[in-house]
Write a protein that holds these residues in place. Structure first.
Motif, PDB file in Angstrom:
ATOM      1  N   VAL A 186       0.867  -1.175   0.000  1.00 15.41           N
ATOM      2  CA  VAL A 186       0.000   0.000   0.000  1.00 15.41           C
ATOM      3  C   VAL A 186       0.903   1.224   0.000  1.00 15.41           C
ATOM      4  O   VAL A 186       1.690   1.423   0.926  1.00 15.41           O
ATOM      5  CB  VAL A 186      -0.924   0.048   1.241  1.00 15.41           C
ATOM      6  CG1 VAL A 186      -1.840   1.265   1.151  1.00 15.41           C
ATOM      7  CG2 VAL A 186      -1.739  -1.232   1.362  1.00 15.41           C
ATOM      8  N   ASN A 187       0.818   2.018  -1.067  1.00 17.08           N
ATOM      9  CA  ASN A 187       1.630   3.233  -1.139  1.00 17.08           C
ATOM     10  C   ASN A 187       0.937   4.276  -2.000  1.00 17.08           C
ATOM     11  O   ASN A 187       0.919   4.142  -3.216  1.00 17.08           O
ATOM     12  CB  ASN A 187       3.015   2.936  -1.712  1.00 17.08           C
ATOM     13  CG  ASN A 187       3.901   4.171  -1.653  1.00 17.08           C
ATOM     14  OD1 ASN A 187       3.824   4.938  -0.694  1.00 17.08           O
ATOM     15  ND2 ASN A 187       4.718   4.364  -2.661  1.00 17.08           N
ATOM     16  N   PRO A 188       0.374   5.296  -1.421  1.00 15.11           N
ATOM     17  CA  PRO A 188       0.458   5.571   0.004  1.00 15.11           C
ATOM     18  C   PRO A 188      -0.723   4.998   0.802  1.00 15.11           C
ATOM     19  O   PRO A 188      -1.830   4.905   0.293  1.00 15.11           O
ATOM     20  CB  PRO A 188       0.395   7.099   0.044  1.00 15.11           C
ATOM     21  CG  PRO A 188      -0.485   7.449  -1.125  1.00 15.11           C
ATOM     22  CD  PRO A 188      -0.238   6.400  -2.174  1.00 15.11           C
ATOM     23  N   LEU A 189      -0.405   4.658   2.064  1.00 15.68           N
ATOM     24  CA  LEU A 189      -1.440   4.505   3.085  1.00 15.68           C
ATOM     25  C   LEU A 189      -1.492   5.906   3.697  1.00 15.68           C
ATOM     26  O   LEU A 189      -0.445   6.457   4.019  1.00 15.68           O
ATOM     27  CB  LEU A 189      -0.991   3.480   4.131  1.00 15.68           C
ATOM     28  CG  LEU A 189      -1.932   3.278   5.331  1.00 15.68           C
ATOM     29  CD1 LEU A 189      -3.216   2.583   4.887  1.00 15.68           C
ATOM     30  CD2 LEU A 189      -1.253   2.459   6.423  1.00 15.68           C
ATOM     31  N   LEU A 200      -4.672   4.325  -0.383  1.00 18.34           N
ATOM     32  CA  LEU A 200      -4.938   5.129  -1.581  1.00 18.34           C
ATOM     33  C   LEU A 200      -4.480   4.448  -2.864  1.00 18.34           C
ATOM     34  O   LEU A 200      -4.977   4.727  -3.937  1.00 18.34           O
ATOM     35  CB  LEU A 200      -4.242   6.484  -1.442  1.00 18.34           C
ATOM     36  CG  LEU A 200      -5.101   7.705  -1.713  1.00 18.34           C
ATOM     37  CD1 LEU A 200      -6.313   7.712  -0.819  1.00 18.34           C
ATOM     38  CD2 LEU A 200      -4.290   8.980  -1.544  1.00 18.34           C
ATOM     39  N   ASP A 201      -3.479   3.582  -2.739  1.00 18.71           N
ATOM     40  CA  ASP A 201      -2.967   2.898  -3.937  1.00 18.71           C
ATOM     41  C   ASP A 201      -2.417   1.556  -3.479  1.00 18.71           C
ATOM     42  O   ASP A 201      -1.819   1.461  -2.403  1.00 18.71           O
ATOM     43  CB  ASP A 201      -1.854   3.735  -4.583  1.00 18.71           C
ATOM     44  CG  ASP A 201      -1.269   3.054  -5.827  1.00 18.71           C
ATOM     45  OD1 ASP A 201      -1.957   2.212  -6.431  1.00 18.71           O
ATOM     46  OD2 ASP A 201      -0.115   3.378  -6.188  1.00 18.71           O
ATOM     47  N   GLY A 202      -2.624   0.513  -4.281  1.00 18.62           N
ATOM     48  CA  GLY A 202      -2.175  -0.805  -3.865  1.00 18.62           C
ATOM     49  C   GLY A 202      -1.575  -1.601  -4.992  1.00 18.62           C
ATOM     50  O   GLY A 202      -1.892  -1.397  -6.169  1.00 18.62           O
TER      51      GLY A 202
END
Ligand code: GDP
Ligand code: MN
Length: 376
Positions: A186-189, A200-202
């Protein structure tokens, strides 16, 4: 198999990880409708299996539905770092206060998993990891124990993440285990200004070996990025492209692995792993030679067969039969042993092809193949 961001998002959602509302489409008109459903504003995100999308123009904020439509129209069909954009995801924008990085990745050398986490997530994470490794915590995870609340708290505190992220850390581990993933990232959590924690993005990489027990993945064939691997798969061969110059064909995974080691021991590098399996036919051998010889990096080929179910004379027939279909331009060293080895060797001797040599031991064969590769 790598998943698209929207597929990763779905898995996160299914396992209770908070994610922004979002929908996927391949139509600009529909993008406008989705933006409207999301409240007007939307982050338009190109769905491509590559990192650094944001920097390459693949993540854009659209302030209203009309902008969402035009942004989607621009992105769809465009090229992002060599990947054509087939679909876009529209996500509800969130007010980001801080960005974190969290992932679990298989650590083959350690025989376990590694939790990687940082309080400085976002698009610069690779840069941060390279220049200030102390800002990125790397914590081994015992796969038998998993990520308990104590382990999650430990990861969060080691990385300087708010204690509230522990729940996501536990759930992300469940995604990895239950979905048979090799990597979940996960970036960013993020922590939002109103105090929520959101993924927000995985990125998720599933373990292709688990396909048999994951009916949900469907029958979609394994993706091959390497054209030789794709060619081999189409011919039903177990083939992995490597970086060296000695082509390898053998029967049985263990024997092929040993062959790679022996070649390395002789100062050369194997160009591939190719296991023709037990009971391999002459046809299989012809297919194997075709694929290995098609690799421009290959300078010599070592065929190492221990005849069991596959009798060596069948293998020899396969090699000779392949010469009708494949023009042999590179030297071939053949080592046949086991079932019908004498008959197999005699067949090859009778044919006396100028580019085919035989060796009686695996070590001698590797030595000769390495020598021929060097001389080429
Ligand atoms: P990547 O470039 O492929 O990693 O794409 P990401 O989905 O991670 O987006 C890149 C960056 O865009 C994130 O690190 C955020 O800083 C920013 N971003 C994405 N979605 C939002 C959002 O909803 N709100 C805000 N404020 N920033 C966002
Ligand atoms: Mn990202």
């Amino acid at each position: 198999m790598d998943l698209y961001e929207h597929q990763a998002r779905e898995l996160f959602e299914r396992h209770g990880i908070p994610v922004p509302r979002a929908e996927v489409t391949d139509s600009p008109r529909e993008a406008r409708e989705i933006a409207r459903r999301l409240g007007g504003r939307a982050v338009v995100k190109a769905q491509v299996k590559t990192g650094g999308r944001g920097k390459a123009g693949g993540v854009k904020l659209a302030p209203d539905p009309a902008a969402a439509e035009s942004t989607a129209r621009q992105m769809l069909g465009a090229d992002i770092r060599g990947h054509r954009v087939g679909t876009v995801m529209l996500a509800e924008p969130v007010d980001v206060e801080r960005e974190f990085y969290v992932s679990y990745v298989l650590d083959r050398a350690a025989g376990g998993f590694l939790a990687i986490a940082s309080a400085e997530g976002g698009t610069e994470i690779e840069e941060t990891a390279a220049t200030r490794p102390e800002a990125v915590a790397r914590i081994p995870v015992d796969p038998a124990r998993g990520v308990t609340s104590a382990v999650a708290a430990h990861i969060a505190s080691a990385a300087g993440l708010p204690a509230r992220t522990a729940d996501v850390l536990i759930r992300l581990w469940q995604v990895l285990v239950r979905e048979d993933a090799l990597l979940v990232e996960v970036n960013p959590l993020v922590r939002t200004r109103d105090g929520r924690v959101l993924a927000l993005d995985g990125k998720v990489t599933l373990d292709d070996n688990a396909r048999f027990r994951q009916s949900r993945w469907g029958a979609e064939p394994r993706e091959h990025t390497d054209p030789l691997e794709a060619e081999a798969a189409a011919r039903g061969l177990t083939y992995v492209k490597l970086d060296g110059e000695v082509g390898v064909i053998g029967n049985g995974a263990g024997l092929v692995m040993s062959t790679l080691d022996v070649i390395a021991g002789r100062g050369a590098r194997p160009a591939d792993f190719l296991d023709i399996g037990g009971g391999a036919s002459a046809r299989t051998m012809a297919d194997a030679l075709f694929v290995v010889l098609a690799d421009p990096a290959v300078k010599s080929v070592l065929v190492n067969v221990f005849g069991g179910i596959t009798a060596c004379d069948t293998v020899a027939e396969g090699i000779l039969g392949a010469l009708d279909a494949v023009h042999l331009t590179k030297p071939l060293v053949v080592r046949l042993d086991g079932n019908n080895a004498e008959a197999g060797r005699a067949l090859l001797d009778r044919h006396a092809h100028p580019l085919i040599e035989q060796a009686t031991t695996m070590d001698a064969a590797a030595h000769r193949a390495a020598e021929l590769a060097r001389a080429a």
